[in-house]
Design a protein around this motif. Structure first.
Motif, PDB file in Angstrom:
ATOM      1  N   ILE A   1     122.868  40.023 138.787  1.00 24.69           N
ATOM      2  CA  ILE A   1     122.890  40.246 137.334  1.00 24.69           C
ATOM      3  C   ILE A   1     121.580  39.763 136.713  1.00 24.69           C
ATOM      4  O   ILE A   1     121.025  40.421 135.817  1.00 24.69           O
ATOM      5  CB  ILE A   1     124.103  39.530 136.712  1.00 24.69           C
ATOM      6  CG1 ILE A   1     125.398  40.273 137.071  1.00 24.69           C
ATOM      7  CG2 ILE A   1     123.971  39.422 135.197  1.00 24.69           C
ATOM      8  CD1 ILE A   1     126.660  39.538 136.667  1.00 24.69           C
TER       9      ILE A   1
ATOM     10  N   LEU B   1     127.771  43.866 132.964  1.00 27.28           N
ATOM     11  CA  LEU B   1     127.498  42.523 132.455  1.00 27.28           C
ATOM     12  C   LEU B   1     126.002  42.284 132.309  1.00 27.28           C
ATOM     13  O   LEU B   1     125.550  41.692 131.326  1.00 27.28           O
ATOM     14  CB  LEU B   1     128.096  41.481 133.407  1.00 27.28           C
ATOM     15  CG  LEU B   1     129.617  41.384 133.477  1.00 27.28           C
ATOM     16  CD1 LEU B   1     130.022  40.352 134.523  1.00 27.28           C
ATOM     17  CD2 LEU B   1     130.196  41.027 132.124  1.00 27.28           C
TER      18      LEU B   1
ATOM     19  N   LEU C   1     131.800  45.687 128.972  1.00 30.38           N
ATOM     20  CA  LEU C   1     132.184  44.375 129.491  1.00 30.38           C
ATOM     21  C   LEU C   1     133.567  44.388 130.134  1.00 30.38           C
ATOM     22  O   LEU C   1     133.911  43.466 130.882  1.00 30.38           O
ATOM     23  CB  LEU C   1     132.135  43.340 128.360  1.00 30.38           C
ATOM     24  CG  LEU C   1     130.739  43.041 127.796  1.00 30.38           C
ATOM     25  CD1 LEU C   1     130.823  42.059 126.648  1.00 30.38           C
ATOM     26  CD2 LEU C   1     129.819  42.515 128.883  1.00 30.38           C
TER      27      LEU C   1
ATOM     28  N   SER D   1     129.119  44.884 138.109  1.00 34.02           N
ATOM     29  CA  SER D   1     128.366  43.808 137.467  1.00 34.02           C
ATOM     30  C   SER D   1     127.192  44.329 136.645  1.00 34.02           C
ATOM     31  O   SER D   1     126.647  43.596 135.813  1.00 34.02           O
ATOM     32  CB  SER D   1     127.848  42.831 138.532  1.00 34.02           C
ATOM     33  OG  SER D   1     126.884  43.453 139.362  1.00 34.02           O
TER      34      SER D   1
END
Length: 413
Positions: free
Chosen positions: A245, A370, A79, A367
């Motif tokens: 995402i 995530l 993260l 990304s």
């Protein structure tokens, strides 16, 4: 949104910079040192990272005596990658030093993977991954920013095809890496495998050699280095990344639960399960150059709406068919998803923030960390709530949200 770079709309067969007959993307890669050397470097990057990715949990459990729960928490250290990627990208856009930062990130990655391979205590991999490896992952975004700079200097119709070829090299590394990593871990142990990952990360420097950054791409590039883009300017990029995402979250759910479903619930043989898993990257590699050609006619984001729809259909196949044919169909559809997104995603991200392409590249490429965390959390809760195979309805829902969001973005642009 056009599928061609600025300045490439003149004659379909002409080089926009010279007016001479244009080169194919493959010839352009072969004849341009930056493109060719970046292709080799990104193959090594994909090879190294993908060799370690499936083995890190086994290393934590087997070598450092972590519990399965603690080993699973390791992935939350990813993260920090978007923060590190943004810092590196912003620095790159201020200074224009793409390849210098690429080299620094590669050296940092080598140090980080070496520290994990030699770790005497369980806390070491967690700290190193959270603090160091996020910066190592930013190396890839710097190469794509340098490629964009070179393409801006010499606009050609084949420039998007160049990005596809370079991106295919990264994907090819991810095809070979897990097999090589598993073999090396079985033969020599997890620590040797992680050291090999460190060597592959450092080896990215070799193809680039002493190559220098492309020259400034024009007046816009100088002004962009003086001003960091504000949040309002970045909103289209952030919205597109959020939708990406949602699409990518299904990958962590699939890789966590599809093998369990095939082996434990459906009783498939290892050969059949391996064939189902392995069909996706092959389809992806075939479709990546085709995606560029189709996008020139349809527009990149419109094609992504269709690809995200493929993802919804794929997860419905996983959730509802219960047959080998259905799972093969799902994986082929997933190959279509990533044949489009892996090729065109970085192109769209850079065009959504043209005054800061390194920042755009870093935000978009980081990304995936995530999305892996989102997919892992949602998949774990979904598996506990509705079980297998209905857990695949969760990423189907994420994919549907992406379809709707991308459709809105298409109309807005």
């Amino acid at each position: 949104m056009s599928g061609q770079p600025p300045g490439a709309r003149g004659g379909a067969g002409l080089d926009a910079g010279t007016g001479q007959p244009g080169q194919t993307a493959l010839r352009l890669v072969w004849s341009t040192p930056l493109y060719l050397r970046s292709t080799v470097a990104l193959f090594l990057s994909g090879l190294g990272f993908s060799a370690a990715a499936p083995q890190i949990a086994s290393f934590l459990v087997g070598e450092l005596h972590a519990s399965l729960t603690v080993a699973g928490l390791y992935y939350l250290t990813n993260l920090t990658a978007p923060v590190a990627g943004y810092l590196v990208g912003a620095r790159s856009d201020r200074t224009g030093s793409r390849l210098g930062l690429f080299r620094l990130c590669a050296v940092v990655g080598f140090a980080g993977w070496t520290a994990i391979a030699l770790a005497p205590r369980l806390w070491v991999p967690f700290v190193v991954s959270a603090v160091v490896l996020g910066f190592a992952g930013a190396a890839t975004s710097q190469l794509f920013a340098a490629i964009h700079d070179q393409a801006t200097l010499r606009p050609r119709p084949a420039n998007d095809g160049v990005v596809a070829i370079v991106r295919m090299a990264l994907t090819a590394g991810w095809v070979v890496g897990p097999v090589a990593g598993s073999f090396l871990a079985a033969v020599a142990g997890s620590r040797v495998m992680l050291l090999a990952t460190a060597v592959a990360t450092l080896a990215q420097l070799v193809p680039l050699g002493a190559l220098r950054d492309p020259g400034p791409a024009g007046p816009a590039s100088a002004s962009s280095r003086a001003h960091r883009p504000g949040v309002r300017v970045m909103l289209p990029l952030l919205a597109f990344t959020a939708l990406y995402i949602c699409v990518y979250a299904g990958e962590s759910v699939k890789y966590a639960f599809l093998p369990i479903y095939m082996n434990d619930r459906l009783g498939f043989s290892p050969a059949l399960s391996g064939a189902i898993i392995g069909i996706q990257p092959l389809v992806e590699l075939v479709l990546m150059p085709i995606a560029v050609v189709v996008a020139r006619r349809t527009g990149e984001v419109r094609l992504m709406v269709l690809a995200a729809g493929f993802g919804v259909s794929a997860n419905l196949c996983f959730a509802l068919t219960g047959t080998a044919a259905g799972l093969f169909a799902g994986q082929i559809l997933m190959g279509g998803v990533w044949g489009v997104f892996a090729t065109l995603g970085i192109i769209v991200a850079q065009r959504l923030l043209p005054q800061a392409v390194a920042t755009a590249s870093a935000i978009f490429l980081s990304s995936t960390a995530l999305s892996s965390a989102l997919g892992g959390l949602a998949g774990g809760l979904g598996a506990a709530w509705i079980g297998l195979p209905l857990v695949f309805l969760v990423p189907a829902g994420f994919g549907l949200a992406a379809v709707l969001g991308l459709a809105v973005m298409t109309r807005a642009r």
